[in-house]
Design a protein around this motif. Sequence first.
Motif, PDB file in Angstrom:
ATOM      1  N   PHE A  84       0.842  -1.188   0.000  1.00 50.17           N
ATOM      2  CA  PHE A  84       0.000   0.000   0.000  1.00 50.17           C
ATOM      3  C   PHE A  84       0.875   1.236   0.000  1.00 50.17           C
ATOM      4  N   TYR A  85       0.437   2.221  -0.760  1.00 54.79           N
ATOM      5  CA  TYR A  85       1.077   3.526  -0.723  1.00 54.79           C
ATOM      6  C   TYR A  85      -0.008   4.510  -0.330  1.00 54.79           C
ATOM      7  N   CYS A  86       0.188   5.168   0.794  1.00 52.48           N
ATOM      8  CA  CYS A  86      -0.818   6.064   1.343  1.00 52.48           C
ATOM      9  C   CYS A  86      -0.319   7.494   1.240  1.00 52.48           C
ATOM     10  N   ASN A  87      -1.077   8.328   0.571  1.00 58.48           N
ATOM     11  CA  ASN A  87      -0.746   9.738   0.422  1.00 58.48           C
ATOM     12  C   ASN A  87      -1.530  10.551   1.439  1.00 58.48           C
ATOM     13  N   VAL A  88      -0.855  11.303   2.285  1.00 56.79           N
ATOM     14  CA  VAL A  88      -1.544  12.258   3.131  1.00 56.79           C
ATOM     15  C   VAL A  88      -1.900  13.418   2.200  1.00 56.79           C
ATOM     16  N   TYR A 133       1.982  26.378   4.846  1.00 54.92           N
ATOM     17  CA  TYR A 133       0.803  25.629   5.275  1.00 54.92           C
ATOM     18  C   TYR A 133       0.254  26.255   6.548  1.00 54.92           C
ATOM     19  N   PRO A 134      -1.039  26.521   6.600  1.00 53.10           N
ATOM     20  CA  PRO A 134      -1.619  27.044   7.846  1.00 53.10           C
ATOM     21  C   PRO A 134      -1.485  26.026   8.983  1.00 53.10           C
ATOM     22  N   LYS A 135      -1.430  26.534  10.224  1.00 53.82           N
ATOM     23  CA  LYS A 135      -1.334  25.637  11.383  1.00 53.82           C
ATOM     24  C   LYS A 135      -2.524  24.686  11.440  1.00 53.82           C
ATOM     25  N   SER A 136      -3.692  25.159  11.006  1.00 53.61           N
ATOM     26  CA  SER A 136      -4.885  24.305  11.023  1.00 53.61           C
ATOM     27  C   SER A 136      -4.707  23.110  10.092  1.00 53.61           C
ATOM     28  N   ILE A 137      -4.077  23.308   8.931  1.00 53.96           N
ATOM     29  CA  ILE A 137      -3.817  22.206   7.989  1.00 53.96           C
ATOM     30  C   ILE A 137      -2.831  21.232   8.618  1.00 53.96           C
ATOM     31  N   ASP A 138      -1.770  21.765   9.215  1.00 48.42           N
ATOM     32  CA  ASP A 138      -0.770  20.923   9.872  1.00 48.42           C
ATOM     33  C   ASP A 138      -1.438  20.031  10.920  1.00 48.42           C
ATOM     34  N   SER A 139      -2.321  20.599  11.689  1.00 49.19           N
ATOM     35  CA  SER A 139      -3.027  19.850  12.733  1.00 49.19           C
ATOM     36  C   SER A 139      -3.945  18.774  12.133  1.00 49.19           C
ATOM     37  N   ILE A 140      -4.683  19.131  11.100  1.00 49.75           N
ATOM     38  CA  ILE A 140      -5.582  18.172  10.427  1.00 49.75           C
ATOM     39  C   ILE A 140      -4.780  17.016   9.843  1.00 49.75           C
ATOM     40  N   LEU A 141      -3.667  17.333   9.223  1.00 50.58           N
ATOM     41  CA  LEU A 141      -2.845  16.287   8.593  1.00 50.58           C
ATOM     42  C   LEU A 141      -2.301  15.323   9.636  1.00 50.58           C
ATOM     43  N   ASN A 146      -2.483   9.949  12.110  1.00 52.33           N
ATOM     44  CA  ASN A 146      -2.704   9.082  13.260  1.00 52.33           C
ATOM     45  C   ASN A 146      -3.855   8.101  12.992  1.00 52.33           C
ATOM     46  N   TYR A 147      -4.948   8.599  12.430  1.00 50.83           N
ATOM     47  CA  TYR A 147      -6.086   7.730  12.112  1.00 50.83           C
ATOM     48  C   TYR A 147      -5.696   6.686  11.064  1.00 50.83           C
ATOM     49  N   LEU A 148      -4.928   7.108  10.075  1.00 46.40           N
ATOM     50  CA  LEU A 148      -4.466   6.192   9.032  1.00 46.40           C
ATOM     51  C   LEU A 148      -3.646   5.047   9.630  1.00 46.40           C
ATOM     52  N   THR A 149      -2.747   5.363  10.540  1.00 49.37           N
ATOM     53  CA  THR A 149      -1.942   4.304  11.164  1.00 49.37           C
ATOM     54  C   THR A 149      -2.814   3.370  12.010  1.00 49.37           C
ATOM     55  N   GLN A 150      -3.869   3.906  12.617  1.00 49.09           N
ATOM     56  CA  GLN A 150      -4.807   3.043  13.349  1.00 49.09           C
ATOM     57  C   GLN A 150      -5.494   2.060  12.401  1.00 49.09           C
ATOM     58  N   HIS A 153      -3.015  -0.692  11.571  1.00 48.96           N
ATOM     59  CA  HIS A 153      -2.870  -1.628  12.697  1.00 48.96           C
ATOM     60  C   HIS A 153      -4.082  -2.537  12.850  1.00 48.96           C
ATOM     61  N   GLN A 154      -5.266  -1.958  12.682  1.00 47.97           N
ATOM     62  CA  GLN A 154      -6.507  -2.710  12.876  1.00 47.97           C
ATOM     63  C   GLN A 154      -6.956  -3.466  11.625  1.00 47.97           C
ATOM     64  N   ARG A 155      -6.238  -3.231  10.505  1.00 46.63           N
ATOM     65  CA  ARG A 155      -6.590  -3.859   9.216  1.00 46.63           C
ATOM     66  C   ARG A 155      -8.045  -3.598   8.851  1.00 46.63           C
ATOM     67  N   LYS A 156      -8.400  -2.319   8.901  1.00 49.64           N
ATOM     68  CA  LYS A 156      -9.753  -1.890   8.570  1.00 49.64           C
ATOM     69  C   LYS A 156      -9.732  -1.047   7.309  1.00 49.64           C
ATOM     70  N   GLY A 157     -10.928  -0.775   6.782  1.00 46.28           N
ATOM     71  CA  GLY A 157     -11.046   0.047   5.579  1.00 46.28           C
ATOM     72  C   GLY A 157     -10.310  -0.607   4.425  1.00 46.28           C
ATOM     73  N   PRO A 158      -9.515   0.169   3.693  1.00 47.70           N
ATOM     74  CA  PRO A 158      -8.814  -0.404   2.538  1.00 47.70           C
ATOM     75  C   PRO A 158      -7.739  -1.425   2.917  1.00 47.70           C
ATOM     76  N   PHE A 159      -7.424  -1.528   4.213  1.00 48.54           N
ATOM     77  CA  PHE A 159      -6.421  -2.488   4.682  1.00 48.54           C
ATOM     78  C   PHE A 159      -7.048  -3.796   5.163  1.00 48.54           C
ATOM     79  N   ALA A 160      -8.374  -3.879   5.107  1.00 47.70           N
ATOM     80  CA  ALA A 160      -9.069  -5.103   5.519  1.00 47.70           C
ATOM     81  C   ALA A 160      -8.602  -6.270   4.655  1.00 47.70           C
TER      82      ALA A 160
END
Length: 176
Positions: A84-88, A133-141, A146-150, A153-160
Amino acid sequence: MLVPKPGEKIQIHSYKHNGNIHRIWEETTVLKSTQQLVIGANDRTLVTESDGRTWVTREPAICYFDTDYWFNVIGMIREDGVYFYCNVSSPFVYEDAAIKYIDYDLDIKVFPDMTYVLLDEDEYENHRIEMNYPKSIDSILKKNLNYLTQLIHQRKGPFAHDFIDNWYERYLMYRD
């Protein structure tokens, strides 16, 4: 937002925060689309870089885009398993027969055993400063990373477990 129909061929356009085109995938077959989600597939598709260089993808890939998340996921089907290649990135929009998003440099490469590595932190830091990049974008990214790594780990969504195999089977129905 209008959405493409299953079986339709579309392009994928990646931009940078400053609005400049980053990369274009010439042809992707839509497998599923809703207002929130597009799943597509391609194989040996032409890719054009911002400097005009071109290359062709080497293997079949399933592409996952979701308007709720600041990332997209490409599952590449290789002989030794799925990588998998995941683009933020920004959430996608669909217009002019193309999926469009802003690439925010950070990437995660996931191996068939589901181990992964975070890539391009230096590129992100340079572009964050250069393109302001605005600080708000940095925070969202960072939150979405973090959610992507979850999900990994959980093998959910496209990682199922069967996600890529099931969508690849559907893609084969559209091939000549």
